[in-house]
Design a protein around this motif. Sequence first.
Motif, short mmCIF file in Angstrom:
data_model
loop_
_atom_site.label_atom_id
_atom_site.label_comp_id
_atom_site.label_asym_id
_atom_site.label_seq_id
_atom_site.Cartn_x
_atom_site.Cartn_y
_atom_site.Cartn_z
N GLY A 142 44.42 47.17 48.30
CA GLY A 142 45.06 45.94 47.84
C GLY A 142 45.80 45.18 48.91
N ALA A 143 46.46 45.87 49.82
CA ALA A 143 47.24 45.20 50.86
C ALA A 143 46.34 44.44 51.83
CB ALA A 143 48.08 46.21 51.63
N ALA A 144 45.07 44.83 51.91
CA ALA A 144 44.15 44.17 52.84
C ALA A 144 43.46 42.96 52.21
CB ALA A 144 43.10 45.18 53.32
N LEU A 145 43.65 42.74 50.91
CA LEU A 145 42.98 41.64 50.22
C LEU A 145 43.83 40.37 50.24
CD1 LEU A 145 41.72 43.49 47.02
CD2 LEU A 145 40.40 42.94 49.07
N SER A 146 43.16 39.24 50.22
CA SER A 146 43.86 37.98 50.04
C SER A 146 44.38 37.94 48.61
CB SER A 146 42.92 36.80 50.29
OG SER A 146 41.95 36.74 49.25
N GLU A 147 45.30 37.04 48.34
CA GLU A 147 45.84 36.92 46.98
C GLU A 147 44.71 36.59 46.00
OE1 GLU A 147 48.99 34.13 44.60
OE2 GLU A 147 49.46 34.63 46.68
N GLU A 148 43.81 35.72 46.41
CA GLU A 148 42.69 35.34 45.54
C GLU A 148 41.75 36.52 45.29
OE1 GLU A 148 38.89 32.79 46.50
OE2 GLU A 148 40.58 31.43 46.05
N ALA A 149 41.43 37.27 46.33
CA ALA A 149 40.54 38.43 46.18
C ALA A 149 41.20 39.52 45.33
CB ALA A 149 40.16 38.99 47.55
N PHE A 150 42.50 39.69 45.50
CA PHE A 150 43.24 40.68 44.72
C PHE A 150 43.23 40.30 43.24
CE2 PHE A 150 47.28 42.43 43.04
CZ PHE A 150 47.04 43.78 43.29
N ALA A 151 43.48 39.02 42.95
CA ALA A 151 43.45 38.55 41.56
C ALA A 151 42.06 38.72 40.95
CB ALA A 151 43.90 37.09 41.49
N MET A 152 41.02 38.43 41.72
CA MET A 152 39.64 38.58 41.24
C MET A 152 39.33 40.05 40.96
SD MET A 152 36.90 37.09 40.30
CE MET A 152 36.91 35.45 40.97
N GLU A 153 39.77 40.93 41.85
CA GLU A 153 39.56 42.38 41.68
C GLU A 153 40.14 42.85 40.34
OE1 GLU A 153 38.86 46.47 43.16
OE2 GLU A 153 38.17 44.57 43.99
N LEU A 154 41.36 42.43 40.04
CA LEU A 154 42.01 42.83 38.80
C LEU A 154 41.38 42.16 37.58
CD1 LEU A 154 45.74 42.89 39.89
CD2 LEU A 154 44.17 44.82 39.62
N HIS A 155 41.07 40.87 37.69
CA HIS A 155 40.50 40.14 36.57
C HIS A 155 39.14 40.71 36.17
CE1 HIS A 155 39.35 36.85 33.95
NE2 HIS A 155 38.23 36.73 34.65
N GLN A 156 38.28 40.95 37.14
CA GLN A 156 36.94 41.46 36.83
C GLN A 156 37.03 42.87 36.24
OE1 GLN A 156 34.92 40.89 40.60
NE2 GLN A 156 34.11 38.92 39.92
N SER A 157 37.95 43.67 36.74
CA SER A 157 38.13 45.01 36.19
C SER A 157 38.62 44.96 34.75
CB SER A 157 39.11 45.80 37.06
OG SER A 157 39.43 47.03 36.48
N GLN A 158 39.63 44.17 34.51
CA GLN A 158 40.18 44.05 33.15
C GLN A 158 39.12 43.52 32.18
OE1 GLN A 158 43.15 45.23 32.23
NE2 GLN A 158 42.62 44.76 30.13
N ASN A 159 38.35 42.55 32.62
CA ASN A 159 37.28 41.98 31.79
C ASN A 159 36.25 43.05 31.43
OD1 ASN A 159 35.95 39.82 30.47
ND2 ASN A 159 34.59 39.58 32.23
#
Length: 175
Positions: free
Chosen positions: A152-169
């Motif tokens: 997570g620390a290596a991801l951009s804010e946008e990539a981090f949000a996408m990672e969480l959104h796609q997982s939750q979906n």
Amino acid sequence: MIKHLIKNALAQLYPPVYTRGVLILNYHSVNPDHEFSLPPAEFERQMIFLKEHYKVISLSDYGKGPVSPGVQVVITFDDGYEDNYIHAFPILKRLNMPATIFLTTDFVCKGVNIAKDWLVYNGLRPLQEAHIKEMLGSAISIGSHGQTHAHGAALSEEAFAMELHQSQNMLEHTF
């Protein structure tokens, strides 16, 4: 009897460090055959200790508002290893203890090997959909631990949000 007396005497001499609040404990793997996993007998010993000395609550109960006096404990697991079902779940179920498993959805739902970057967990298999559904019928809840298990620390804010959104979906549509 003597063991109980010694335990009580030691508790008087060395009171617990925590006297109020919430402790959130995080486990990964409970497995007798993997060198970096907690053996099931030790996990069971820890769960019995927690049940005898603290109030174990679900993560959702913790999130509902103020905690009661004393110490509460929340039990969580990361990643979604099959041994959470095989070894930890029967212990939690028998002791009637809640827990939350945070699933890495590409690992659990797509079979992607997340251990490639986390070699200590190499060789552990993901939970199966049927196992997750069975656990959801008990005191086990699930949550998102991301889609790919990215750092997570290596991801951009946008990539981090996408990672969480796609997982939750994926979790919402699968379970």
